[in-house]
Design a protein around this motif. Structure first.
Motif, PDB file in Angstrom:
ATOM      1  N   VAL A 196       0.845  -1.124   0.132  1.00 41.25           N
ATOM      2  CA  VAL A 196      -0.077   0.081  -0.049  1.00 41.25           C
ATOM      3  C   VAL A 196       0.845   1.265  -0.025  1.00 41.25           C
ATOM      4  N   ALA A 197       1.853   1.151   0.473  1.00 42.83           N
ATOM      5  CA  ALA A 197       2.776   2.364   0.824  1.00 42.83           C
ATOM      6  C   ALA A 197       3.483   2.838  -0.395  1.00 42.83           C
ATOM      7  N   VAL A 198       3.833   1.822  -1.290  1.00 41.89           N
ATOM      8  CA  VAL A 198       4.422   2.178  -2.698  1.00 41.89           C
ATOM      9  C   VAL A 198       3.264   2.220  -3.812  1.00 41.89           C
ATOM     10  N   CYS A 199       2.038   1.982  -3.499  1.00 43.22           N
ATOM     11  CA  CYS A 199       0.980   1.871  -4.373  1.00 43.22           C
ATOM     12  C   CYS A 199       0.783   3.399  -4.969  1.00 43.22           C
ATOM     13  N   HIS A 200       0.365   3.461  -6.321  1.00 46.37           N
ATOM     14  CA  HIS A 200      -0.022   4.797  -6.819  1.00 46.37           C
ATOM     15  C   HIS A 200      -1.496   5.127  -6.639  1.00 46.37           C
ATOM     16  N   GLN A 201      -2.131   4.103  -6.248  1.00 50.70           N
ATOM     17  CA  GLN A 201      -3.530   4.420  -5.954  1.00 50.70           C
ATOM     18  C   GLN A 201      -4.033   3.735  -4.793  1.00 50.70           C
ATOM     19  N   PRO A 202      -3.549   4.024  -3.584  1.00 49.62           N
ATOM     20  CA  PRO A 202      -3.537   3.661  -2.238  1.00 49.62           C
ATOM     21  C   PRO A 202      -5.084   3.443  -1.982  1.00 49.62           C
ATOM     22  N   GLN A 203      -6.068   4.344  -2.154  1.00 51.42           N
ATOM     23  CA  GLN A 203      -7.421   4.399  -1.608  1.00 51.42           C
ATOM     24  C   GLN A 203      -7.915   3.074  -2.440  1.00 51.42           C
ATOM     25  N   GLN A 204      -7.719   3.118  -3.594  1.00 53.53           N
ATOM     26  CA  GLN A 204      -8.535   1.841  -4.565  1.00 53.53           C
ATOM     27  C   GLN A 204      -7.955   0.593  -3.908  1.00 53.53           C
ATOM     28  N   LEU A 205      -6.754   0.436  -3.624  1.00 52.23           N
ATOM     29  CA  LEU A 205      -6.303  -0.798  -3.072  1.00 52.23           C
ATOM     30  C   LEU A 205      -6.655  -1.219  -1.672  1.00 52.23           C
ATOM     31  N   LEU A 206      -6.869  -0.083  -0.854  1.00 51.09           N
ATOM     32  CA  LEU A 206      -7.621  -0.217   0.454  1.00 51.09           C
ATOM     33  C   LEU A 206      -8.872  -0.864   0.337  1.00 51.09           C
ATOM     34  N   GLN A 207      -9.627  -0.159  -0.372  1.00 51.94           N
ATOM     35  CA  GLN A 207     -11.057  -0.721  -0.736  1.00 51.94           C
ATOM     36  C   GLN A 207     -11.134  -2.130  -1.222  1.00 51.94           C
ATOM     37  N   VAL A 208     -10.190  -2.484  -2.072  1.00 52.59           N
ATOM     38  CA  VAL A 208     -10.091  -4.079  -2.517  1.00 52.59           C
ATOM     39  C   VAL A 208      -9.860  -4.884  -1.260  1.00 52.59           C
ATOM     40  N   LEU A 209      -8.682  -4.526  -0.426  1.00 57.84           N
ATOM     41  CA  LEU A 209      -8.350  -5.010   0.703  1.00 57.84           C
ATOM     42  C   LEU A 209      -9.379  -5.357   1.748  1.00 57.84           C
ATOM     43  N   GLN A 210     -10.098  -4.087   1.919  1.00 58.98           N
ATOM     44  CA  GLN A 210     -11.171  -4.240   2.821  1.00 58.98           C
ATOM     45  C   GLN A 210     -12.205  -5.182   2.570  1.00 58.98           C
ATOM     46  N   GLN A 211     -12.392  -5.274   1.110  1.00 51.93           N
ATOM     47  CA  GLN A 211     -13.727  -6.378   0.844  1.00 51.93           C
ATOM     48  C   GLN A 211     -12.978  -7.657   0.851  1.00 51.93           C
ATOM     49  N   THR A 212     -11.598  -7.985   0.931  1.00 53.83           N
ATOM     50  CA  THR A 212     -11.107  -9.178   0.677  1.00 53.83           C
ATOM     51  C   THR A 212     -10.307  -9.848   2.115  1.00 53.83           C
ATOM     52  N   VAL A 213      -9.898  -9.042   2.923  1.00 58.45           N
ATOM     53  CA  VAL A 213      -9.554  -9.516   4.093  1.00 58.45           C
ATOM     54  C   VAL A 213     -10.480  -9.436   5.238  1.00 58.45           C
ATOM     55  N   PRO A 214     -10.455 -10.401   6.341  1.00 60.64           N
ATOM     56  CA  PRO A 214     -11.005 -10.174   7.531  1.00 60.64           C
ATOM     57  C   PRO A 214     -10.971  -8.921   7.962  1.00 60.64           C
ATOM     58  N   PRO A 215     -11.989  -8.285   8.823  1.00 68.63           N
ATOM     59  CA  PRO A 215     -12.116  -6.898   9.395  1.00 68.63           C
ATOM     60  C   PRO A 215     -10.781  -6.632  10.586  1.00 68.63           C
ATOM     61  N   GLN A 216     -10.524  -7.942  11.024  1.00 67.48           N
ATOM     62  CA  GLN A 216      -9.338  -7.692  12.122  1.00 67.48           C
ATOM     63  C   GLN A 216      -8.168  -7.479  11.579  1.00 67.48           C
ATOM     64  N   VAL A 217      -7.994  -7.992  10.274  1.00 65.61           N
ATOM     65  CA  VAL A 217      -6.533  -8.089   9.570  1.00 65.61           C
ATOM     66  C   VAL A 217      -6.570  -6.572   8.865  1.00 65.61           C
ATOM     67  N   PHE A 218      -7.916  -5.961   8.388  1.00 66.70           N
ATOM     68  CA  PHE A 218      -7.860  -4.574   7.845  1.00 66.70           C
ATOM     69  C   PHE A 218      -7.452  -3.891   8.742  1.00 66.70           C
ATOM     70  N   GLN A 219      -7.989  -3.828  10.260  1.00 63.68           N
ATOM     71  CA  GLN A 219      -7.776  -2.999  11.078  1.00 63.68           C
ATOM     72  C   GLN A 219      -6.461  -2.814  11.442  1.00 63.68           C
ATOM     73  N   LEU A 220      -5.946  -3.882  11.517  1.00 63.43           N
ATOM     74  CA  LEU A 220      -4.358  -3.985  11.791  1.00 63.43           C
ATOM     75  C   LEU A 220      -3.510  -3.321  10.629  1.00 63.43           C
ATOM     76  N   LEU A 221      -3.907  -3.471   9.503  1.00 60.18           N
ATOM     77  CA  LEU A 221      -3.325  -2.911   8.489  1.00 60.18           C
ATOM     78  C   LEU A 221      -3.378  -1.547   8.398  1.00 60.18           C
ATOM     79  N   LEU A 222      -4.474  -0.985   8.841  1.00 59.84           N
ATOM     80  CA  LEU A 222      -4.833   0.589   9.007  1.00 59.84           C
ATOM     81  C   LEU A 222      -4.064   1.190  10.114  1.00 59.84           C
ATOM     82  N   GLN A 223      -3.823   0.420  11.258  1.00 56.49           N
ATOM     83  CA  GLN A 223      -2.940   0.830  12.415  1.00 56.49           C
ATOM     84  C   GLN A 223      -1.352   0.953  12.040  1.00 56.49           C
TER      85      GLN A 223
END
Length: 152
Positions: free
Chosen positions: A98-125
């Motif tokens: 996500v840090a090197v991605c040119h479109q991080p918001q879109q990648l985060l949206q995809v990850l939010q839909q594909t990974v479990p919520p606790q993993v996504f929260q850890l990712l955001l932290q």
């Protein structure tokens, strides 16, 4: 039956010897190449720069090809680690992607839909730390290139 096993052992020994000869021949050919030492020094210099930057293998942000390769490797490795149940390391690699991605918001949206919520929260932290590490790596590489240019 002993004849078959002797024949098999003999064939295996010949094949092994031929393979070793093949390896030795091409290693000698590789080492005698005119630019072998130059390439080896460049490779070691890059590895040393990466080790000096905190042991991370973050790409040179000026090279689009390196960034793209790094991004794909990090996403793949992150997904594999998450599938194995290794959440900590998997999230770390996804943060790097996500840090090197040119479109991080879109990648985060995809990850939010594909990974479990606790993993996504850890990712955001952990995402701000990955961004800081990327910025520090870019600054270190920039200062190293300025120093190298000044020497020449």
């Amino acid at each position: 039956m002993t004849m078959l096993s002797r024949t098999t052992v003999g064939i295996a020994a010949v094949c092994g010897t031929l393979f070793m000869g093949y390896c030795i021949y091409f290693d000698k050919k590789r080492r005698s190449a005119p630019d072998f030492k130059k390439k080896l020094r460049e490779k070691r210099r890059k590895q040393g720069a990466r080790a000096a930057a905190g042991g991370s293998a973050l790409p040179d942000l000026r090279s689009q090809e390196e960034v793209q390769t790094f991004f794909l490797q990090e996403v793949q490795l992150g997904e594999e680690l998450l599938a194995q149940g290794n959440m900590e390391d998997g999230v770390e690699h996804l943060c790097n992607a996500v840090a090197v991605c040119h479109q991080p918001q879109q990648l985060l949206q995809v990850l939010q839909q594909t990974v479990p919520p606790q993993v996504f929260q850890l990712l955001l932290q952990r995402l701000p730390l990955a961004g800081q590490r990327l910025a520090a790596s870019a600054a270190a590489k920039e200062s190293a290139s300025i120093t190298e240019d000044d020497v020449e």
